[in-house]
Design a protein around this motif. Structure first.
Motif, PDB file in Angstrom:
ATOM      1  N   SER A  75     -10.207 -14.778  -1.645  1.00 25.07           N
ATOM      2  CA  SER A  75     -10.081 -13.392  -1.185  1.00 25.07           C
ATOM      3  C   SER A  75      -8.625 -12.958  -1.271  1.00 25.07           C
ATOM      4  N   GLY A  76      -8.406 -11.649  -1.199  1.00 26.85           N
ATOM      5  CA  GLY A  76      -7.033 -11.184  -1.253  1.00 26.85           C
ATOM      6  C   GLY A  76      -6.889  -9.700  -1.005  1.00 26.85           C
ATOM      7  N   ILE A  77      -5.672  -9.206  -1.201  1.00 26.93           N
ATOM      8  CA  ILE A  77      -5.326  -7.797  -1.081  1.00 26.93           C
ATOM      9  C   ILE A  77      -4.956  -7.309  -2.472  1.00 26.93           C
ATOM     10  N   GLY A  78      -5.655  -6.277  -2.952  1.00 28.01           N
ATOM     11  CA  GLY A  78      -5.474  -5.823  -4.319  1.00 28.01           C
ATOM     12  C   GLY A  78      -4.108  -5.210  -4.575  1.00 28.01           C
ATOM     13  N   GLN A  79      -3.767  -5.098  -5.853  1.00 28.53           N
ATOM     14  CA  GLN A  79      -2.452  -4.587  -6.236  1.00 28.53           C
ATOM     15  C   GLN A  79      -2.329  -3.098  -5.889  1.00 28.53           C
ATOM     16  N   HIS A  80      -1.234  -2.774  -5.230  1.00 26.93           N
ATOM     17  CA  HIS A  80      -0.960  -1.396  -4.819  1.00 26.93           C
ATOM     18  C   HIS A  80       0.540  -1.236  -4.696  1.00 26.93           C
ATOM     19  N   PHE A  81       1.004   0.004  -4.571  1.00 23.22           N
ATOM     20  CA  PHE A  81       2.433   0.202  -4.378  1.00 23.22           C
ATOM     21  C   PHE A  81       2.702   1.302  -3.369  1.00 23.22           C
ATOM     22  N   HIS A  82       3.940   1.311  -2.890  1.00 22.69           N
ATOM     23  CA  HIS A  82       4.413   2.275  -1.904  1.00 22.69           C
ATOM     24  C   HIS A  82       5.637   2.987  -2.474  1.00 22.69           C
ATOM     25  N   ASP A  83       5.674   4.301  -2.332  1.00 25.32           N
ATOM     26  CA  ASP A  83       6.806   5.066  -2.835  1.00 25.32           C
ATOM     27  C   ASP A  83       7.896   5.268  -1.791  1.00 25.32           C
ATOM     28  N   ASP A  84       7.538   5.199  -0.503  1.00 25.85           N
ATOM     29  CA  ASP A  84       8.510   5.541   0.539  1.00 25.85           C
ATOM     30  C   ASP A  84       8.710   4.433   1.559  1.00 25.85           C
ATOM     31  N   CYS A  85       8.058   3.299   1.348  1.00 26.94           N
ATOM     32  CA  CYS A  85       8.238   2.167   2.259  1.00 26.94           C
ATOM     33  C   CYS A  85       8.142   0.876   1.458  1.00 26.94           C
ATOM     34  N   GLU A  86       8.535  -0.224   2.074  1.00 30.83           N
ATOM     35  CA  GLU A  86       8.442  -1.513   1.408  1.00 30.83           C
ATOM     36  C   GLU A  86       7.874  -2.553   2.361  1.00 30.83           C
ATOM     37  N   GLU A  87       7.241  -3.568   1.772  1.00 31.38           N
ATOM     38  CA  GLU A  87       6.513  -4.559   2.554  1.00 31.38           C
ATOM     39  C   GLU A  87       6.971  -5.963   2.181  1.00 31.38           C
ATOM     40  N   LEU A 134       0.939 -12.758   7.238  1.00 34.34           N
ATOM     41  CA  LEU A 134       1.710 -11.815   8.046  1.00 34.34           C
ATOM     42  C   LEU A 134       2.215 -10.737   7.103  1.00 34.34           C
ATOM     43  N   ASN A 135       2.225  -9.487   7.567  1.00 41.22           N
ATOM     44  CA  ASN A 135       2.706  -8.382   6.740  1.00 41.22           C
ATOM     45  C   ASN A 135       3.686  -7.535   7.542  1.00 41.22           C
ATOM     46  N   ILE A 136       4.843  -7.247   6.927  1.00 35.36           N
ATOM     47  CA  ILE A 136       5.891  -6.449   7.562  1.00 35.36           C
ATOM     48  C   ILE A 136       6.131  -5.234   6.688  1.00 35.36           C
ATOM     49  N   ASN A 137       6.207  -4.039   7.307  1.00 36.31           N
ATOM     50  CA  ASN A 137       6.406  -2.807   6.549  1.00 36.31           C
ATOM     51  C   ASN A 137       7.514  -1.986   7.190  1.00 36.31           C
ATOM     52  N   VAL A 138       8.501  -1.585   6.378  1.00 35.74           N
ATOM     53  CA  VAL A 138       9.632  -0.765   6.813  1.00 35.74           C
ATOM     54  C   VAL A 138       9.773   0.386   5.827  1.00 35.74           C
ATOM     55  N   GLY A 139      10.027   1.594   6.344  1.00 36.24           N
ATOM     56  CA  GLY A 139      10.084   2.754   5.465  1.00 36.24           C
ATOM     57  C   GLY A 139      11.413   3.480   5.475  1.00 36.24           C
ATOM     58  N   MET A 140      11.519   4.439   4.581  1.00 36.91           N
ATOM     59  CA  MET A 140      12.644   5.372   4.619  1.00 36.91           C
ATOM     60  C   MET A 140      12.490   6.319   5.798  1.00 36.91           C
ATOM     61  N   THR A 141      11.238   6.545   6.202  1.00 36.16           N
ATOM     62  CA  THR A 141      10.893   7.300   7.409  1.00 36.16           C
ATOM     63  C   THR A 141       9.827   6.485   8.134  1.00 36.16           C
ATOM     64  N   LYS A 142       9.176   7.082   9.103  1.00 40.05           N
ATOM     65  CA  LYS A 142       8.070   6.414   9.794  1.00 40.05           C
ATOM     66  C   LYS A 142       6.737   6.649   9.081  1.00 40.05           C
TER      67      LYS A 142
END
Length: 300
Positions: A75-87, A134-142
């Motif tokens: 099992s897993g988490i499929g490929q995706h991307f974020h434009d305004d935050c990073e994980e 474990l997953n950590i997410n930090v953004g340019m905003t909230k």
């Protein structure tokens, strides 16, 4: 349906409370009994169990969330991307196939792979054992954003050497804290696993700390840097301001801008910590980097 449930749980978990609760109530606890079952997360294969540890209300800086879960075999988490935050996906126990921008490598834990904003990432558990995640997410905003690519990243070609940044939480890499962590008592071990240049948001660093029996982190206040202390193993006591709380494996302890913190190890086993530092803003991060480099520069 699964991804809608994922984001519904995300919104409920991260709604800001009307006032700051006591420190003991601010600490996130890993509780398998409270995790929810999800399938096809970001178009991934199989299923996982998911639970929020900290949400966007935990700190005044741009930490968006810390999630804890268990990814089932195959099992897993499929490929995706974020434009305004990073994980950063972290595997605490097991082995996983990590993908960044379509390049995949198998990595044994405990380890993590940061994903900068604007880049795609995924994770897959090819083994027959559950994967502690474990997953950590930090953004340019909230604000959290994502675009799914519809790629579960199963059965793909593997690079023997990862073509992306990786982080290991290996005790053998730790060294005496010394000037790198001046508030640590004798015997404390330390390593900066990821530094400020890795991240493009105000995310400033990831540290790895081991406090043997009797060791402490002394009282410290940082006006422009917030932190989260995730307890990888052992037990201790955290003092935030004037409040104390017991901490144990699986806990996430938030320390906001300007809050005094002190941590001591308790019990027979060492207290092992992963520390996530998030600056007030990009200017504060740049100042922190300059000050840190100056402090660590050898004297002439």
């Amino acid at each position: 349906m699964a991804i809608q449930l994922f984001h519904s749980l995300f919104a409920l978990a991260h709604a800001a409370p009307p006032s700051a609760p006591p420190v003991a109530d601010r600490i996130g606890h890993t509780d398998p009994a409270k995790m929810r079952d999800l399938t096809a997360v970001h178009g991934g294969a199989g299923s996982m169990r998911f639970g929020p540890l900290l949400g966007m209300d935990a700190l005044s800086t741009n930490l968006i969330f810390i999630h804890r879960g268990v990814i089932a075999p195959k099992s897993g988490i499929g490929q995706h991307f974020h434009d305004d935050c990073e994980e950063m996906f972290v595997i605490l126990d097991g082995e996983a196939e990590f993908t960044i921008d379509g390049r995949t490598s198998r990595i044994a834990g405990p380890a993590g792979v940061p994903d900068r904003k604007g880049h795609a990432h995924a994770i897959y558990n090819p083994t027959d054992k559950p994967l502690q995640w474990l997953n950590i997410n930090v953004g340019m905003t909230k604000s959290y954003d994502n675009v799914d690519l519809g790629d579960p990243r199963t059965g793909v070609a593997l690079d023997p050497i990862p073509q992306f940044v990786t982080m290991r939480l290996d005790r053998s890499l730790l060294k005496p804290a010394g000037p790198a962590l001046p508030d640590a008592s004798a015997g404390a071990l330390y390593r900066r696993a990821l530094g400020p240049t890795i991240f493009s948001t105000p995310w400033a660093y990831v540290d790895h700390i081991l406090l043997p029996p009797g060791s402490t982190l002394g009282n410290r206040t940082q006006p422009d840097m917030s932190e989260v202390y995730y307890v990888i193993g052992g037990a201790g006591e955290a003092t935030i301001g004037q409040e104390r709380a017991a901490i144990k494996e699986g806990d996430a302890v938030p320390v906001d801008l300007g809050e005094a913190r002190a941590i001591r190890q308790t019990g027979d086993a060492p207290l092992e910590l992963m520390v996530i530092g998030v600056a007030r803003d990009l200017a504060a991060k740049a100042r922190y980097r300059a000050e840190t480099e100056a402090r660590m520069r050898p004297a002439r």
